[in-house]
Design a protein around this motif. Structure first.
Motif, PDB file in Angstrom:
ATOM      1  N   ALA A   8      -9.863  -4.577  -6.038  1.00 22.24           N
ATOM      2  CA  ALA A   8     -10.812  -4.770  -4.926  1.00 22.24           C
ATOM      3  C   ALA A   8     -11.538  -3.474  -4.594  1.00 22.24           C
ATOM      4  N   GLN A   9     -10.822  -2.346  -4.603  1.00 23.88           N
ATOM      5  CA  GLN A   9     -11.430  -1.064  -4.258  1.00 23.88           C
ATOM      6  C   GLN A   9     -12.457  -0.614  -5.296  1.00 23.88           C
ATOM      7  N   ASP A 118      -8.801  -5.197   2.154  1.00 22.31           N
ATOM      8  CA  ASP A 118      -7.904  -4.444   3.036  1.00 22.31           C
ATOM      9  C   ASP A 118      -8.252  -4.683   4.501  1.00 22.31           C
ATOM     10  N   ASP A 119      -9.530  -4.701   4.838  1.00 27.10           N
ATOM     11  CA  ASP A 119      -9.935  -4.969   6.223  1.00 27.10           C
ATOM     12  C   ASP A 119      -9.531  -6.386   6.645  1.00 27.10           C
ATOM     13  N   ILE A 120      -9.803  -7.353   5.765  1.00 33.05           N
ATOM     14  CA  ILE A 120      -9.509  -8.747   6.108  1.00 33.05           C
ATOM     15  C   ILE A 120      -8.012  -8.944   6.324  1.00 33.05           C
ATOM     16  N   ASN A 121      -7.187  -8.326   5.485  1.00 31.41           N
ATOM     17  CA  ASN A 121      -5.742  -8.501   5.584  1.00 31.41           C
ATOM     18  C   ASN A 121      -5.113  -7.702   6.724  1.00 31.41           C
ATOM     19  N   LEU A 122      -5.867  -6.796   7.308  1.00 30.73           N
ATOM     20  CA  LEU A 122      -5.320  -6.001   8.416  1.00 30.73           C
ATOM     21  C   LEU A 122      -5.927  -6.498   9.736  1.00 30.73           C
ATOM     22  N   ILE A 541       3.553  -0.136   1.616  1.00 31.97           N
ATOM     23  CA  ILE A 541       2.162   0.181   1.966  1.00 31.97           C
ATOM     24  C   ILE A 541       2.036   1.654   2.330  1.00 31.97           C
ATOM     25  N   LYS A 542       1.103   2.348   1.687  1.00 34.85           N
ATOM     26  CA  LYS A 542       0.869   3.770   1.941  1.00 34.85           C
ATOM     27  C   LYS A 542      -0.613   4.010   2.225  1.00 34.85           C
ATOM     28  N   ILE A 543      -0.907   5.141   2.891  1.00 34.41           N
ATOM     29  CA  ILE A 543      -2.291   5.544   3.131  1.00 34.41           C
ATOM     30  C   ILE A 543      -2.374   7.057   3.015  1.00 34.41           C
ATOM     31  N   ASP A 544      -3.433   7.574   2.349  1.00 35.72           N
ATOM     32  CA  ASP A 544      -3.558   9.020   2.179  1.00 35.72           C
ATOM     33  C   ASP A 544      -4.544   9.592   3.197  1.00 35.72           C
ATOM     34  N   SER A 545      -4.807  10.894   3.100  1.00 31.89           N
ATOM     35  CA  SER A 545      -5.653  11.569   4.089  1.00 31.89           C
ATOM     36  C   SER A 545      -7.103  11.095   4.048  1.00 31.89           C
ATOM     37  N   ASP A 546      -7.485  10.458   2.935  1.00 29.78           N
ATOM     38  CA  ASP A 546      -8.837   9.910   2.822  1.00 29.78           C
ATOM     39  C   ASP A 546      -8.892   8.441   3.258  1.00 29.78           C
ATOM     40  N   GLU A 547      -7.810   7.979   3.856  1.00 26.78           N
ATOM     41  CA  GLU A 547      -7.673   6.595   4.334  1.00 26.78           C
ATOM     42  C   GLU A 547      -7.678   5.583   3.198  1.00 26.78           C
ATOM     43  N   LYS A 548      -7.311   6.010   1.990  1.00 21.02           N
ATOM     44  CA  LYS A 548      -7.189   5.088   0.867  1.00 21.02           C
ATOM     45  C   LYS A 548      -5.820   4.424   0.934  1.00 21.02           C
ATOM     46  N   ILE A 549      -5.819   3.099   0.964  1.00 25.73           N
ATOM     47  CA  ILE A 549      -4.586   2.330   1.108  1.00 25.73           C
ATOM     48  C   ILE A 549      -4.083   1.903  -0.259  1.00 25.73           C
ATOM     49  N   THR A 550      -2.775   2.023  -0.466  1.00 30.25           N
ATOM     50  CA  THR A 550      -2.127   1.505  -1.668  1.00 30.25           C
ATOM     51  C   THR A 550      -0.950   0.630  -1.245  1.00 30.25           C
TER      52      THR A 550
END
Length: 553
Positions: A8-9, A118-122, A541-550
């Protein structure tokens, strides 16, 4: 292999204004929520075109092997657009409970996804949050009415409504509120439901407009007085406040698939504890703006499929022109008793046994007089012999089967399915509802259990029997019946997979939901507040400093 979120990304996503224009909405009808999402307020004076054809996507009973109903719905919509049939997709919103728990999101998978996933699922556009606040505001007003002299004579032991959270939290199923002394309220037993199970969620998805929603909220039965008379929101006099909190949530949300098919995602009631369909407004919009409207209903045809046809269809008012039942070789083998770890191996014996589950759903959906097709969501481990067995079995049931590789190829993998669906929608239909409003509650239940589930009979607890007698005196017996039961089985026992025989559905109690416009029959041990599994999805679920979700699937 890339995960769903990685795919998706990497996808190209159009600005929402471009998607809206492709759907046929004017700029004045679009309320942007960022670059990739919008809410829609249709100006009916600008749209006098006839409704397009309606396609309902449902499935067999879900298994841990996965069926991919939403993935097939997305891929089918993309395939129809690729074939130059203007198509709009209408889906339910994901709940954070399953997203953080076990089931996952509701935006499809692989190359057949809705974006931005990611937006839809959150948090998406905040619809679930608005519903949560509205329900909890209503409950605060109920408890305050009791505390401030209880002029409505409401019996604290007979308050029907609960507070809600969009979280799987078993600790809150049964609680005591009002502890802490005289100034902290009136103590009583209560609990929490998940937001998707709230009556306000059902009302949001069944309302035709803001005025209709306000009328429905007024009809909500809060509880009973000491002399057993119903108390409604109208009696409380707070409908204006509750409706105001939902004034934006009632507007459908517009996003897009990876193939840029306009997609309306709105409302998210679970089909195992509620009616399991997206909003009436979203489905109407999809039919108005597309030559074809593809929609789905939660879980299997025994739950979301039946509820779509018996509860939602009269409100559209439009029955589907075709019904698609999704199955996988893997899931059917599990219904035949095969262990999940062995599913990559051919097993025609298990598949043959599991096909009975598909057969029950084919039979129940054909009962409505609408053309039915079967979609096999294809996996690489599926063998030619297994695929042929499903095709031959479905043919014996009088329906055609189409393989679809939508996870791997998106719309390109569903071209045959799309052609088959178009052909099905052109066949004559003679829609027959399962029951009539004037039928008794027991007649409605027996029709659902015997025709849709393939069961033997319904057994009522003494409490449920007493409730029916009370409903008949109040005139509530004319309402549709929603059965809340496990999604994993045709029965009310999740362990009885496949197609059990001669089973009984046990109704322990009814919950009247007059605002939504139906009665809920609680079957077996179904819960309205799920719990988290041993290894919840939230752990990954993780998120980095650039707000990239994995890790979000």
């Amino acid at each position: 292999m890339k995960s769903d979120i990685e795919i998706a990304q990497a996808a190209t996503i159009w600005p929402i204004e471009k998607v809206a224009k492709a759907a046929g909405f004017t700029s004045d009808e679009v309320i942007p929520y960022g670059k990739n999402t919008a809410k829609i307020v249709l100006d009916e004076k600008l749209h006098d075109q006839e409704n397009g054809k309606l396609v309902l996507v449902t499935s067999i009973n879900p298994t841990p092997a996965g069926e991919g109903k939403s993935t097939v719905a997305v891929g089918l919509a993309d395939a129809l657009n690729l074939a130059n049939h203007k198509t709009v997709l209408a889906l339910r919103e994901p709940s954070l409970g399953p997203v953080m728990g076990m089931k996952g999101g509701a935006t499809g998978g692989g190359m057949s996804q809705v974006l931005p996933m990611d937006d839809i699922n959150l948090h998406f556009t905040g619809d679930f949050h608005a519903l949560t606040v509205a329900q909890n505001t209503l409950m605060a007003l109920v408890d305050n009415s009791i505390y401030q002299g209880n002029k409505l004579n409401l019996d604290p032991r007979q308050v029907l409504l609960k507070r809600v959270l969009d979280v799987n939290d078993r600790e809150l199923r049964h609680i005591v509120v009002g502890l802490g002394g005289r100034t902290s309220g009136v103590p009583r037993e209560s609990g929490f439901d998940i937001t998707a199970a709230s009556e306000l969620m059902a009302i949001l998805t069944l309302s035709t407009d803001l005025d209709d929603m306000q009328r429905r909220i007024n009809r909500i039965v809060v509880g009973y007085t000491y002399d057993k008379k119903p108390v409604t929101v109208a009696d409380l006099g707070v409908v204006g406040a509750i409706t105001t909190l939902l004034k934006d949530a009632i507007k459908p949300n517009l996003v897009q698939t990876m193939g840029h098919t306009p997609t309306l995602i709105h409302g998210g009631p679970f089909a195992n504890i509620a009616q399991g369909t997206n909003s009436v407004q979203a489905t109407k919009l999809a039919m108005k703006m597309g030559d074809y409207a593809v929609t789905e209903a939660g879980f299997g045809a025994d739950l979301g499929g039946e509820k779509f046809l018996d509860v939602k269809t009269p409100l559209l008012p439009k029955y589907p022109d075709a019904i698609v039942i999704v199955a996988t070789v893997r899931a059917l083998k599990m219904h035949g008793g095969m262990d999940k770890k062995d599913l990559n191996h051919e097993n025609l014996v298990a598949l043959q046994k599991g096909l009975a589950n598909l057969g029950q759903h084919i039979s129940s959906m054909k009962r409505y007089g609408v053309p039915v097709v079967v979609a096999i969501n294809k996996f690489t481990s599926d063998t030619d012999a297994e695929m042929k067995m499903i095709e031959d079995y479905s043919s014996e049931q009088g329906v055609k089967t189409y393989a679809a590789d939508v996870w791997g190829q998106g719309g390109q993998g569903a071209t045959d399915l799309a052609a088959g669906v178009v052909e099905a929608t052109e066949q004559p239909a003679d829609f027959k509802p399962l029951y009539q409003p004037d039928d008794s509650i027991m007649t409605k239940l027996n029709q659902i259990v015997k025709v849709i589930y393939g069961g033997k009979e319904v057994e009522l607890s003494p409490k449920a029997q007493k409730q029916i007698a009370g409903f008949e005196k109040l005139g509530w017996d004319k309402l549709p019946v929603i059965v809340a039961k496990t999604q994993y089985s045709l029965t009310d026992d999740a362990k009885k997979i496949g197609k059990p025989e001669d089973f009984v559905i046990h109704i322990r109690e009814f919950v009247p939901k007059l605002g939504a416009g139906f009665l809920v029959a609680m079957a077996g041990n179904i819960l309205t507040m799920p719990g988290l599994p041993k290894d919840p999805a939230a752990n990954h679920i993780k998120i980095d400093s650039d707000e990239k979700i994995t890790g979000l699937f």
